[in-house]
Design a protein around this motif. Structure first.
Motif, PDB file in Angstrom:
ATOM      1  N   ILE A  64      -7.470-170.816  12.777  1.00  0.00           N
ATOM      2  CA  ILE A  64      -6.590-171.960  12.519  1.00  0.00           C
ATOM      3  C   ILE A  64      -6.570-172.882  13.741  1.00  0.00           C
ATOM      4  O   ILE A  64      -6.639-174.105  13.612  1.00  0.00           O
ATOM      5  N   GLY A  65      -6.478-172.283  14.905  1.00  0.00           N
ATOM      6  CA  GLY A  65      -6.457-173.068  16.141  1.00  0.00           C
ATOM      7  C   GLY A  65      -7.765-173.798  16.395  1.00  0.00           C
ATOM      8  O   GLY A  65      -7.766-174.952  16.838  1.00  0.00           O
ATOM      9  N   ASP A  66      -8.890-173.160  16.093  1.00  0.00           N
ATOM     10  CA  ASP A  66     -10.196-173.796  16.269  1.00  0.00           C
ATOM     11  C   ASP A  66     -10.327-175.051  15.409  1.00  0.00           C
ATOM     12  O   ASP A  66     -11.038-175.986  15.769  1.00  0.00           O
ATOM     13  N   ALA A  67      -9.641-175.067  14.277  1.00  0.00           N
ATOM     14  CA  ALA A  67      -9.656-176.242  13.398  1.00  0.00           C
ATOM     15  C   ALA A  67      -8.689-177.322  13.895  1.00  0.00           C
ATOM     16  O   ALA A  67      -8.644-178.409  13.346  1.00  0.00           O
ATOM     17  N   GLY A  68      -7.924-176.994  14.928  1.00  0.00           N
ATOM     18  CA  GLY A  68      -7.004-177.971  15.502  1.00  0.00           C
ATOM     19  C   GLY A  68      -5.680-178.095  14.774  1.00  0.00           C
ATOM     20  O   GLY A  68      -4.935-179.047  14.991  1.00  0.00           O
ATOM     21  N   LEU A  69      -5.362-177.136  13.927  1.00  0.00           N
ATOM     22  CA  LEU A  69      -4.165-177.241  13.103  1.00  0.00           C
ATOM     23  C   LEU A  69      -2.915-176.641  13.745  1.00  0.00           C
ATOM     24  O   LEU A  69      -1.837-176.700  13.157  1.00  0.00           O
ATOM     25  N   LEU A  70      -3.055-176.078  14.939  1.00  0.00           N
ATOM     26  CA  LEU A  70      -1.910-175.484  15.628  1.00  0.00           C
ATOM     27  C   LEU A  70      -1.712-176.099  17.006  1.00  0.00           C
ATOM     28  O   LEU A  70      -2.661-176.506  17.665  1.00  0.00           O
ATOM     29  N   LYS A  71      -0.451-176.121  17.405  1.00  0.00           N
ATOM     30  CA  LYS A  71      -0.075-176.399  18.783  1.00  0.00           C
ATOM     31  C   LYS A  71       0.650-175.143  19.251  1.00  0.00           C
ATOM     32  O   LYS A  71       1.226-174.421  18.444  1.00  0.00           O
ATOM     33  N   GLY A  72       0.626-174.895  20.535  1.00  0.00           N
ATOM     34  CA  GLY A  72       1.320-173.708  21.028  1.00  0.00           C
ATOM     35  C   GLY A  72       1.796-173.891  22.450  1.00  0.00           C
ATOM     36  O   GLY A  72       1.300-174.732  23.183  1.00  0.00           O
ATOM     37  N   ARG A  73       2.763-173.078  22.816  1.00  0.00           N
ATOM     38  CA  ARG A  73       3.254-173.053  24.192  1.00  0.00           C
ATOM     39  C   ARG A  73       3.618-171.614  24.529  1.00  0.00           C
ATOM     40  O   ARG A  73       3.992-170.841  23.643  1.00  0.00           O
ATOM     41  N   PHE A  74       3.488-171.275  25.778  1.00  0.00           N
ATOM     42  CA  PHE A  74       3.815-169.922  26.203  1.00  0.00           C
ATOM     43  C   PHE A  74       5.288-169.826  26.560  1.00  0.00           C
ATOM     44  O   PHE A  74       5.849-170.717  27.171  1.00  0.00           O
ATOM     45  N   GLU A  75       5.894-168.726  26.119  1.00  0.00           N
ATOM     46  CA  GLU A  75       7.253-168.358  26.520  1.00  0.00           C
ATOM     47  C   GLU A  75       7.138-166.971  27.117  1.00  0.00           C
ATOM     48  O   GLU A  75       7.096-165.988  26.388  1.00  0.00           O
ATOM     49  N   GLY A  76       7.048-166.923  28.419  1.00  0.00           N
ATOM     50  CA  GLY A  76       6.761-165.651  29.080  1.00  0.00           C
ATOM     51  C   GLY A  76       5.340-165.241  28.756  1.00  0.00           C
ATOM     52  O   GLY A  76       4.406-166.002  28.968  1.00  0.00           O
ATOM     53  N   LYS A  77       5.182-164.036  28.213  1.00  0.00           N
ATOM     54  CA  LYS A  77       3.850-163.551  27.844  1.00  0.00           C
ATOM     55  C   LYS A  77       3.524-163.816  26.375  1.00  0.00           C
ATOM     56  O   LYS A  77       2.448-163.494  25.917  1.00  0.00           O
ATOM     57  N   LYS A  78       4.473-164.380  25.656  1.00  0.00           N
ATOM     58  CA  LYS A  78       4.276-164.636  24.231  1.00  0.00           C
ATOM     59  C   LYS A  78       3.972-166.106  24.003  1.00  0.00           C
ATOM     60  O   LYS A  78       4.376-166.962  24.768  1.00  0.00           O
ATOM     61  N   LYS A  79       3.268-166.374  22.947  1.00  0.00           N
ATOM     62  CA  LYS A  79       2.933-167.746  22.616  1.00  0.00           C
ATOM     63  C   LYS A  79       3.649-168.159  21.341  1.00  0.00           C
ATOM     64  O   LYS A  79       3.604-167.457  20.333  1.00  0.00           O
ATOM     65  N   CYS A  80       4.310-169.307  21.399  1.00  0.00           N
ATOM     66  CA  CYS A  80       4.971-169.886  20.226  1.00  0.00           C
ATOM     67  C   CYS A  80       4.026-170.890  19.597  1.00  0.00           C
ATOM     68  O   CYS A  80       3.348-171.637  20.292  1.00  0.00           O
TER      69      CYS A  80
END
Length: 107
Positions: A64-80
Motif C-alpha cells: 500500500i505504501g509503495d503505491a503512495g496511498l499511505l502517510k505515516g509518522r513514528f510514535e516511539g517505536k511504533k508507526k501511525c
C-alpha cells in the motif's frame, strides 16, 4: 508480472497496475477501510482488527505504501498510518482518464 518486463509499458499503465495491486487483495482493502475510519492507526491495532500476523500486515502495508496511498509518522517505536488523500485523488483522476477513452464496442 516480472519486474524486468515493466519497462515495456508506459508509466501510466504501470501506475494503474501498482495501485490496482493494492485493491486486488481483500486484506489490503480491509486495511485501507480500517485506516480510513480512524484518526490514526498503530500497526498493532491492525493486527487485532484484521486478524493477520504482524509480519503479514507489514507486507500488506508495504504494498500500500509503495503505491503512495499511505502517510505515516513514528510514535516511539511504533508507526501511525493515515491515508494519503491527495494520492487517492490522483488515482481517481488517473482511472477516470484511463476509462473515459473506452468505447462501447461490446455486446
Amino acid at each position: 508480472m516480472g519486474v524486468t518486463k515493466r519497462f515495456i509499458y508506459t508509466e501510466g499503465i504501470n501506475e494503474v497496475a501498482n495501485i490496482a495491486k493494492v485493491f486486488a487483495h481483500p486484506a489490503r482493502v480491509a486495511i485501507l477501510k480500517y485506516i480510513s475510519e480512524q484518526e490514526g492507526c498503530i500497526c498493532n491495532d491492525l493486527v487485532d482488527e484484521i486478524g493477520l500476523s504482524q509480519a503479514t500486515i507489514s507486507q500488506h502495508l508495504s504494498v500500500i505504501g509503495d503505491a503512495g496511498l499511505l502517510k505515516g509518522r513514528f510514535e516511539g517505536k511504533k508507526k501511525c498510518y493515515c491515508l494519503n488523500l491527495e494520492r487517492f485523488e490522483e488515482f481517481q483522476t488517473l482511472l477516470n482518464s484511463f476509462f473515459i477513452k473506452t468505447t462501447a464496442n461490446c455486446c
